[in-house]
Scaffold this motif. Structure first.
Motif, short mmCIF file in Angstrom:
data_model
loop_
_atom_site.label_atom_id
_atom_site.label_comp_id
_atom_site.label_asym_id
_atom_site.label_seq_id
_atom_site.Cartn_x
_atom_site.Cartn_y
_atom_site.Cartn_z
N PRO A 211 0.79 -1.24 0.00
CA PRO A 211 0.00 0.00 0.00
C PRO A 211 0.82 1.29 0.00
O PRO A 211 0.31 2.33 -0.41
N THR A 212 2.06 1.24 0.48
CA THR A 212 2.87 2.45 0.57
C THR A 212 4.29 2.17 0.10
O THR A 212 4.72 1.01 0.04
N ALA A 213 5.02 3.23 -0.20
CA ALA A 213 6.42 3.09 -0.59
C ALA A 213 7.23 2.48 0.54
O ALA A 213 8.14 1.67 0.32
N GLU A 214 6.90 2.87 1.77
CA GLU A 214 7.62 2.33 2.93
C GLU A 214 7.39 0.83 3.07
O GLU A 214 8.30 0.06 3.37
N ALA A 215 6.15 0.39 2.83
CA ALA A 215 5.84 -1.03 2.92
C ALA A 215 6.54 -1.81 1.81
O ALA A 215 7.01 -2.94 2.03
N SER A 216 6.61 -1.23 0.61
CA SER A 216 7.33 -1.89 -0.49
C SER A 216 8.81 -2.04 -0.16
O SER A 216 9.41 -3.09 -0.41
N ARG A 217 9.39 -0.99 0.43
CA ARG A 217 10.81 -1.04 0.80
C ARG A 217 11.03 -2.11 1.88
O ARG A 217 12.01 -2.87 1.82
N GLU A 218 10.13 -2.17 2.86
CA GLU A 218 10.26 -3.17 3.92
C GLU A 218 10.17 -4.58 3.35
O GLU A 218 10.94 -5.48 3.74
N LEU A 219 9.25 -4.80 2.41
CA LEU A 219 9.13 -6.10 1.77
C LEU A 219 10.41 -6.43 1.00
O LEU A 219 10.91 -7.56 1.08
N ALA A 220 10.93 -5.47 0.27
CA ALA A 220 12.14 -5.69 -0.52
C ALA A 220 13.32 -6.09 0.37
O ALA A 220 14.06 -7.03 0.06
N ILE A 223 12.87 -9.64 1.61
CA ILE A 223 13.11 -10.64 0.56
C ILE A 223 14.61 -10.86 0.37
O ILE A 223 15.08 -12.00 0.26
N VAL A 224 15.37 -9.78 0.32
CA VAL A 224 16.83 -9.90 0.15
C VAL A 224 17.43 -10.68 1.33
O VAL A 224 18.21 -11.62 1.14
N THR A 225 17.06 -10.30 2.54
CA THR A 225 17.63 -10.93 3.73
C THR A 225 17.24 -12.39 3.85
O THR A 225 18.09 -13.26 4.09
N ILE A 226 15.98 -12.69 3.65
CA ILE A 226 15.49 -14.06 3.86
C ILE A 226 15.89 -14.96 2.70
O ILE A 226 16.31 -16.11 2.90
N GLY A 227 15.79 -14.47 1.47
CA GLY A 227 16.20 -15.29 0.32
C GLY A 227 17.67 -15.66 0.40
O GLY A 227 18.05 -16.82 0.21
N THR A 234 19.99 -13.31 -3.45
CA THR A 234 18.77 -12.63 -3.87
C THR A 234 18.96 -11.12 -3.83
O THR A 234 19.50 -10.60 -2.86
N SER A 235 18.54 -10.46 -4.88
CA SER A 235 18.53 -8.99 -4.89
C SER A 235 17.16 -8.52 -5.35
O SER A 235 16.38 -9.28 -5.92
N VAL A 236 16.88 -7.24 -5.11
CA VAL A 236 15.56 -6.68 -5.42
C VAL A 236 15.72 -5.33 -6.10
O VAL A 236 16.53 -4.50 -5.67
N LEU A 237 14.96 -5.14 -7.15
CA LEU A 237 14.80 -3.81 -7.74
C LEU A 237 13.44 -3.27 -7.32
O LEU A 237 12.42 -3.97 -7.46
N LEU A 238 13.42 -2.06 -6.79
CA LEU A 238 12.17 -1.36 -6.52
C LEU A 238 11.84 -0.55 -7.77
O LEU A 238 12.62 0.32 -8.18
N THR A 239 10.70 -0.84 -8.39
CA THR A 239 10.36 -0.18 -9.65
C THR A 239 8.98 0.48 -9.57
O THR A 239 8.14 0.10 -8.77
N ASP A 240 8.78 1.46 -10.43
CA ASP A 240 7.62 2.34 -10.33
C ASP A 240 6.36 1.72 -10.91
O ASP A 240 6.37 1.16 -12.01
N THR A 437 18.05 -0.36 -6.10
CA THR A 437 18.46 -1.76 -6.17
C THR A 437 19.02 -2.15 -4.81
O THR A 437 19.90 -1.46 -4.27
N LEU A 438 18.50 -3.23 -4.24
CA LEU A 438 18.93 -3.69 -2.92
C LEU A 438 19.61 -5.04 -3.04
O LEU A 438 19.07 -5.96 -3.67
N ARG A 439 20.79 -5.15 -2.44
CA ARG A 439 21.53 -6.41 -2.41
C ARG A 439 21.89 -6.72 -0.96
O ARG A 439 21.85 -5.84 -0.10
N GLN A 440 22.29 -7.96 -0.71
CA GLN A 440 22.59 -8.38 0.66
C GLN A 440 23.66 -7.53 1.28
O GLN A 440 23.59 -7.14 2.45
N GLU A 441 24.70 -7.18 0.51
CA GLU A 441 25.80 -6.39 1.07
C GLU A 441 25.35 -4.98 1.47
O GLU A 441 25.97 -4.34 2.33
N ASP A 442 24.26 -4.52 0.83
CA ASP A 442 23.74 -3.18 1.18
C ASP A 442 23.03 -3.19 2.53
O ASP A 442 22.86 -2.13 3.16
N LEU A 443 22.57 -4.36 2.96
CA LEU A 443 21.75 -4.45 4.17
C LEU A 443 22.50 -5.03 5.35
O LEU A 443 21.95 -5.13 6.45
N SER A 444 23.73 -5.47 5.14
CA SER A 444 24.50 -6.09 6.21
C SER A 444 24.92 -5.08 7.25
O SER A 444 25.17 -3.93 6.96
#
Length: 444
Positions: A211-220, A223-227, A234-240, A437-444
Motif C-alpha cells: 500500500p505504501t512506498a515504505e511497505a514496499s521497501r520493507e518487503l524488498a 526478501i533480500v535478507t530471507i532469500g 537474492t537482490s531486489v529492484l524497486l520499480t515504479d 536496487t537492494l543487495r545483501q551487502e547493502d543491508l549487512s
C-alpha cells in the motif's frame, strides 16, 4: 513435538526453532495439521511477528514441503536463475526477460501465476497464444530449460504444497498481511525451483501490491535478507507502478508488445528500461557478466542478433504453440471485436494516473477474473495509454479501449477517463522507473 505446543509457544511470543517450524509445515503439507491449527499459527505470527531466523526457517520449510527441482543431472552449461515480480498493470517483463536471459547463457525455469485482483498474470498472457501448454509434464519442462534455456509454466501441485494450504487459510482468517508469511509464500515457491540466483521486482506506487512506498521497501529488504539467508543469493529492484509499465494492458495486447521488444523495438519505453535493468542485475549476479557494462553489451548482442526472439519462439513451439508466432502474430492473436478511443474531458497535463483503476478496467472488460473460475477473454484490454507528464487537448485520446462489444466499451469508458488527473502545469518532472536496487551487502 506436539503441534499444540508449537502453537502455544508462538501464541506467547516465543521464538520457534527451525525444527518446530519444519515439523509444523510438514504437517501442513501432509494434512496432519488441521485448518484450525493453521489459522491459529497464522494469527500468532501476525500478532507476534517472527525474527530473522524464524522467517528463514519458514521459507526453507515452505520450499522443502514438496518437490525441490534439481538440475545437476542435466549438465547445464550455465547457471539456473529467475526473476519474480509482485505484479502490476502492463507488466509483461517475464515474457521478454526469460528468453533474453536464455540468449545470454542462463537457464530460466520460470514458475508463474495468474492474474490477481487488478494485476495481470503471466500465465493468462501466454494462454492468449493458441496451443500454449502452461502445465507440461516434468520431462518436457526440463528438456526446454536445458535445450532452449527458458520455459514459463504454472505451478505444479508438487512444488511448495504447504504454501497452497497455508495461503488458503490466511485468505479467510484475515492473516494475509504479515511480512514473514508473505515472504515465505513468495520465496518458498521460487526457491523450490533449484535456483542459483534470484532477482525480485517489487513495485512501488498506486498500482503496487504493497500500500505504501515504505511497505514496499520493507518487503524488498525482507526478501533480500530471507532469500539470501535461505541459501539463494537474492537482490531486489524497486520499480515504479504509478502508471502502467507498458502502454497497453490485456493479454493478447501484451504478447504483441513482448514480441515488439524482442524484435528490438521500443527501446525508449519504461518497459524496456525496467526489463533491461532486471536483466543486467541477473547476469551480473549469476556471473554471466563481469559488470553492468559487460551485461549491457551481451544483452544488446542477444537482441540485435535475433537470438532472444528465437528463444521465445522455440519456447512457445516447445510448449504447444505455433512455430511462426513471431512472424505472424496477427494470425494467432485474435483482436477484440470493438475498439474505441477514450478522449480527455478537457485540455491539460496528466499529473496522476490511477493505475489500479486501469487494471480493474481490464478485469471489467473480461480480461481478468472476478471469481476464481471465470473464463478470460484474451482479446480485450487497453492500448495507447497516455503517460504521466503528457500534454493532451480536449478530446485527445487518453487510451484505446478493446472490448467484446460496443455495450461493454460504453459501460466502462467514463470510468477509465476518470483514472487520469489533468492539471494546468505545462510539464511534470519525469521520474526514473527504477527507484533502487537492494543487495545483501547493502543491508549487512
Amino acid at each position: 513435538m506436539l503441534i499444540q505446543d508449537i502453537l502455544r509457544r508462538k501464541r506467547d511470543a516465543e521464538a520457534l526453532d527451525a525444527d518446530a517450524i519444519h515439523t509444523f509445515m510438514r504437517g501442513v503439507a501432509d494434512g496432519s495439521v488441521g485448518d484450525a491449527q493453521i489459522g491459529a499459527f497464522a494469527m500468532a505470527v501476525v500478532l507476534n511477528g517472527m525474527n530473522r531466523e524464524e522467517a528463514i526457517a519458514l521459507t526453507e520449510a515452505t520450499r522443502e514441503s514438496g518437490q525441490v527441482l534439481r538440475w545437476h543431472d542435466l549438465n547445464l552449461d550455465g547457471p539456473v536463475l529467475d526473476k519474480h515480480s509482485t505484479g502490476g498493470v502492463g507488466d509483461l517483463v517475464s515474457l521478454v526477460l526469460g528468453p533474453w536471459i536464455a540468449a545470454c547463457g542462463g537457464h530460466v525455469p520460470m514458475i508463474s501465476g495468474r492474474g490477481l485482483g487488478h494485476t495481470g498474470g503471466t500465465l493468462d498472457k501466454l494462454e492468449a497464444i493458441p496451443g500454449y501448454d502452461v502445465t507440461p509434464d516434468d520431462a518436457r519442462f526440463r528438456r526446454l530449460v536445458k535445450d532452449v534455456g527458458v520455459a514459463i509454466i504454472g505451478q505444479t501441485g508438487t512444488l511448495a504444497p504447504a504454501d497452497k494450504r497455508l495461503y488458503g487459510v490466511r485468505d479467510v482468517t484475515a492473516t494475509v498481511e504479515s511480512l514473514p508469511l508473505i515472504v515465505a509464500s513468495i520465496l518458498g515457491k521460487k526457491l523450490a525451483c533449484g535456483l542459483d540466483t534470484l532477482v525480485m521486482d517489487v513495485k512501488v506506487g498506486n498500482g503496487a501490491f504493497m500500500p505504501t512506498a515504505e511497505a514496499s521497501r520493507e518487503l524488498a529488504e525482507a526478501i533480500v535478507t530471507i532469500g539470501s539467508g535461505a541459501g539463494t543469493p537474492t537482490s531486489v529492484l524497486l520499480t515504479d507502478m504509478n502508471q502502467p509499465l507498458a502502454d497497453c494492458a490485456g493479454n493478447a495486447l501484451e504478447v504483441h508488445e513482448a514480441l515488439r521488444l524482442l524484435r528490438g523495438e521500443g527501446r525508449d519505453s519504461r518497459l524496456y528500461q525496467v526489463t533491461h535493468a532486471l536483466a543486467t542485475e541477473m547476469l551480473v549476479q549469476a556471473g554471466l557478466a563481469t559488470n553492468a557494462d559487460d551485461a549491457a553489451m551481451r544483452l544488446e548482442k542477444a537482441l540485435a542478433s535475433g537470438e532472444a526472439l528465437e528463444r521465445f519462439s522455440r519456447m512457445v513451439h516447445g510448449l504447444g504453440g505455433p512455430s511462426d508466432l513471431a512472424e505472424r502474430p496477427a494470425h494467432y492473436l485474435a483482436p477484440a471485436p470493438f475498439t474505441t478511443d477514450v478522449g480527455a474531458p478537457r485540455a491539460g497535463t496528466i499529473h496522476a494516473i490511477d493505475t489500479r483503476a486501469l487494471g480493474l478496467g481490464v478485469v471489467e472488460l473480461g480480461g481478468g477474473r472476478r471469481n476464481a473460475g471465470d473464463a478470460i477473454d484474451h482479446r480485450v484490454g487497453l492500448s495507447h495509454i497516455a503517460q504521466l507528464g503528457e500534454r493532451v487537448d480536449a478530446g485527445q485520446p487518453l487510451l484505446r479501449l478493446h472490448a467484446a462489444s460496443q455495450a461493454d466499451a460504453e459501460a466502462i469508458a467514463s470510468q477509465l477517463s476518470t483514472a487520469f488527473t489533468l492539471g494546468e502545469t505545462s510539464s511534470v518532472e519525469p521520474t526514473s522507473p527504477i527507484h533502487a536496487t537492494l543487495r545483501q551487502e547493502d543491508l549487512s
